[in-house]
Write an enzyme that holds these catalytic residues in place. Structure first.
Site, PDB file in Angstrom:
ATOM      1  N   GLU A  73      21.016  24.455  28.183  1.00  0.00           N
ATOM      2  CA  GLU A  73      20.838  24.680  26.189  1.00  0.00           C
ATOM      3  C   GLU A  73      21.143  23.791  24.989  1.00  0.00           C
ATOM      4  O   GLU A  73      20.381  24.287  23.910  1.00  0.00           O
ATOM      5  CB  GLU A  73      21.849  25.967  26.416  1.00  0.00           C
ATOM      6  CG  GLU A  73      21.238  26.880  27.002  1.00  0.00           C
ATOM      7  CD  GLU A  73      19.362  28.028  26.261  1.00  0.00           C
ATOM      8  OE1 GLU A  73      19.832  27.849  25.444  1.00  0.00           O
ATOM      9  OE2 GLU A  73      19.510  28.827  26.986  1.00  0.00           O
ATOM     10  N   SER A 333      62.853  67.193  54.237  1.00  0.00           N
ATOM     11  CA  SER A 333      64.380  66.773  55.354  1.00  0.00           C
ATOM     12  C   SER A 333      64.134  65.155  54.028  1.00  0.00           C
ATOM     13  O   SER A 333      65.503  64.228  54.750  1.00  0.00           O
ATOM     14  CB  SER A 333      64.237  66.375  56.421  1.00  0.00           C
ATOM     15  OG  SER A 333      63.933  67.333  56.699  1.00  0.00           O
TER      16      SER A 333
END
Length: 680
Positions: A73, A333
């Site tokens: 490009e 518990s």
């Protein structure tokens, strides 16, 4: 001359009429949530449905892709000032020779200008406008900023903008490592993003990709052999979904951090992915309506490194979007270790003390063990490891339910009691509500020597940490609890003495829990139905504990030993313990008949602050006064015997230093009283 001035003035007026650069729109990006190392956890589309993710070319994009992009490009990107005269001249010659536009001659900067100000048609005026804008952009931004902005805005078809969104959607990965075929394809798509969309026109996209490869071979940037291999790669035809790691954490983060484009969490993406997979696999094996919540925490920092709110965020049958780590449930518990910890801190029991596991009644309350049997006389260590109910309730009766509740709240554990109820003995067996998140914070405090720190999941922007350290219990007591839990029998086929852990099962088999820690991290697991419907056979030991041990294994980290015992820890078998510590005596046994009075420390008062400073790091002796009890009396400081108390029931004690000090007095009959004071 005048003509030149008029032309120049006209050009200047035209440039001025363009207005300022429209850079404001570049600030609009998809909100992204990342882990502690910057890895993407989840992204949210912009309000208009577009995906645009922030990107930095130098750190988050494959260099080979950048080489192809600039080679194809804009070969002179780092040398021109926004416009490349050579490229424009070549484009003009091609236009004259062929009669139509072959290449636009646009630089990366000019393409960025077009993205900032989209045009409808390709014309000389539009090209001139791009050139002017490109020159302005080059004056305002650096080359790296221009490249980053282009890679963020470039269109890749549909609602995908930017290299990151395209790479994730098409290849399912970040653009840090791209193959030659992938790089060439991503270079080709922005030139004509809609006609080359992979999910609609894969054949056209492939032709464009191969054209990029051919150009790179001619320019000598790619070898013919590599290009041939890249051409053989099939172009993907379907988009992949955007990552949705830690969805509950991400949702919470964007609700808290509004209008923040990049939110960093303390999570570790690798561990998060592994534990999400574990929850998904185990939930499928447990049943269609079963959900799982899971949290892993770094002990030292108090940072959440994994947060699984449900096995599948998108599974409606499991109420997947409900975060079960924040749901208030009965803990079974799992609060017992904190009862024992306060009992150790108070000095009336030791891990090697003996305690009774026999039928007993506390008013109208008669606790029973899970298996409906009793063990008789057992060491305290074994009572906690086997999770016996009667010893735990007997210790809670001595410690005090309100004191346990306030201490847990002080350390960040928010307990939810039934409406209009005060803390009672039943809370020791799950008669209270708590979230998995708070429970894990409490267990991480045990691993940290009794020092609690609020959990952190959203990292501050400035990297600071202003969390206040909270107190859960004495370091010696916290270490003793961890040492006992390290010996808890592990689930079937799991290694012994690797993790200090505890399980819990709520009443009616609605919730199964398992929380454990080693020297590095704490992990908590909750299993059950989000709607609270009982699941027969859902027990913490068989449903949650195996997930806990597997979770530690899937973190990929070897178990780390617990810290060394703090100074003052008493090591002795039962026969070597001081007489009052050899056997636990319930609260009622302290009441004397006749003229005898119950043993009580008159001074200092429990919870008081005492200024004992007498100079540079020196502290004056602390007077202790006692009432009642059977002579001789024994004095302990932080669990360590320091000698007897005279017949006047007084003694001077040398404080070990600033901070909390536990003072215990025991008499000849085994009665004891303890106060905790703060020396300053």
């Amino acid at each position: 001359m005048m003509t030149a001035v008029i032309v120049a003035s006209g050009c200047a007026l035209w440039v001025h009429s363009l207005g300022p650069l429209p850079l404001e729109q570049t600030k609009q990006i998809s909100t992204t949530v990342v882990d502690r190392n910057g890895r993407l956890l989840r992204a949210y589309a912009m309000a208009d449905g577009r995906w645009r993710l922030p990107v930095e070319a130098k750190t988050s994009v494959d260099p080979s892709y950048l080489t192809l992009l600039l080679g194809y490009e804009d070969k002179h990107f780092y040398r021109h000032h926004g416009v490349d005269p050579l490229a424009l001249g070549r484009a003009a010659i091609q236009l004259l020779i062929r009669g139509h536009i072959v290449s636009g001659g646009s630089t990366i900067t000019m393409q960025l200008a077009r993205l900032l100000e989209p045009r409808q048609n390709r014309s000389l005026a539009a090209k001139l406008r791009q050139a002017v804008r490109a020159l302005q952009i080059e004056q305002k931004l650096s080359k790296n900023q221009i490249l980053d902005l282009y890679l963020e805005l470039a269109p890749f078809g549909g609602n995908l903008e930017g290299i990151r969104a395209a790479s994730i959607a098409y290849f399912g990965k970040e653009p840090k490592r791209l193959t030659l075929a992938e790089s060439a394809l991503l270079v080709a798509l922005p030139q004509s993003p809609e006609t080359r969309r992979l999910d609609r026109h894969p054949a056209i996209a492939r032709i464009a990709r191969d054209r990029v490869l051919d150009r790179m071979v001619r320019d000598g940037r790619v070898s013919a052999a590599d290009a041939s291999q890249a051409r053989a790669v099939i172009v993907p035809k379907l988009r992949k979904p955007m990552p949705v790691l830690a969805p509950h954490s991400a949702d919470q983060a964007i609700a808290v951090m509004k209008n923040v484009p990049i939110i960093q969490l303390s999570l570790d993406a690798g561990i998060q992915r592994a534990l999400e997979g574990l929850a998904r696999d185990r939930a499928a094996a447990l049943g269609a309506n079963i959900s799982i919540g899971l949290i892993a925490v770094d002990n030292d920092r108090g940072d959440v490194i994994a947060h699984v709110g449900s096995p599948d965020y998108f599974d409606d049958r499991r109420a997947g979007q409900v975060d079960m780590t924040r749901a208030v449930r009965s803990p079974g518990s799992t609060l017992k270790p904190f009862i024992y910890g306060l009992a150790f801190e108070d000095g009336f029991v030791h891990p090697e003390s003996l305690i009774e596991d026999r039928p007993i009644r506390f008013g109208a309350y008669a606790p029973e063990n899970f298996d409906m049997t009793f063990q008789g006389t057992v060491p305290v260590r074994k009572a906690l490891q086997l999770s016996l109910n009667v010893p735990a309730i007997a210790l809670l009766d001595r410690v005090g339910a309100s004191r346990l509740s306030s201490r847990l709240k002080q350390a960040g554990g928010q307990l939810v009691l039934p409406k209009d109820e005060a803390p009672g003995l039943a809370m020791g067996l799950g008669g209270v509500g708590i979230t998995l998140r708070d429970l894990v914070q409490l267990y991480a405090s045990l691993a940290r020597g009794g020092s609690a720190k609020p959990l952190r999941e959203i990292m501050q922007v400035n990297g600071g940490d202003d969390r206040e350290t909270l107190r859960l219990m004495d370091p010696v007591a916290a270490w003793q609890v961890g040492n006992v839990l390290m010996g808890t029998p592990p689930p079937e086929n799991a290694a012994h003495h690797r993790i200090a852990f505890k399980t819990g099962t709520s009443y009616g088999f609605r919730d199964a829990w398992s929380v454990g820690f080693d020297g590095r991290m704490t992990i908590g697991v909750w299993v059950g139905r989000p709607d609270g419907v009982p699941v027969p056979g859902l027990v913490g030991r068989t449903a949650a504990a195996p997930i806990l041990f597997d979770a530690f294994a899937r973190t990929g980290k070897l178990p780390m030993a617990l810290p060394k015992p703090p100074k003052g820890t008493l090591f002795a078998n039962n026969a070597q313990l001081p007489l009052p510590l050899r056997r636990f005596r319930p609260l009622g046994e302290l009441v004397r008949g006749g003229s005898e009075q119950a043993l009580r420390i008159q001074f200092p008062l429990n919870g008081s602050r005492i200024d004992a400073s007498s100079g540079e790091n020196q502290f004056a002796a602390l007077p202790v006064k006692v009432a009642g009890g059977v002579l001789p009396l024994t004095m302990l400081v932080n669990g360590v015997t320091v000698g007897g108390i005279d017949s006047r029931r007084q003694r001077l004690v040398d404080p070990p230093g600033p901070g909390f000090v536990r003072l215990t007095v025991m008499d000849a009959s085994g009665a004891a009283d303890t106060v905790v004071v703060r020396i300053q």
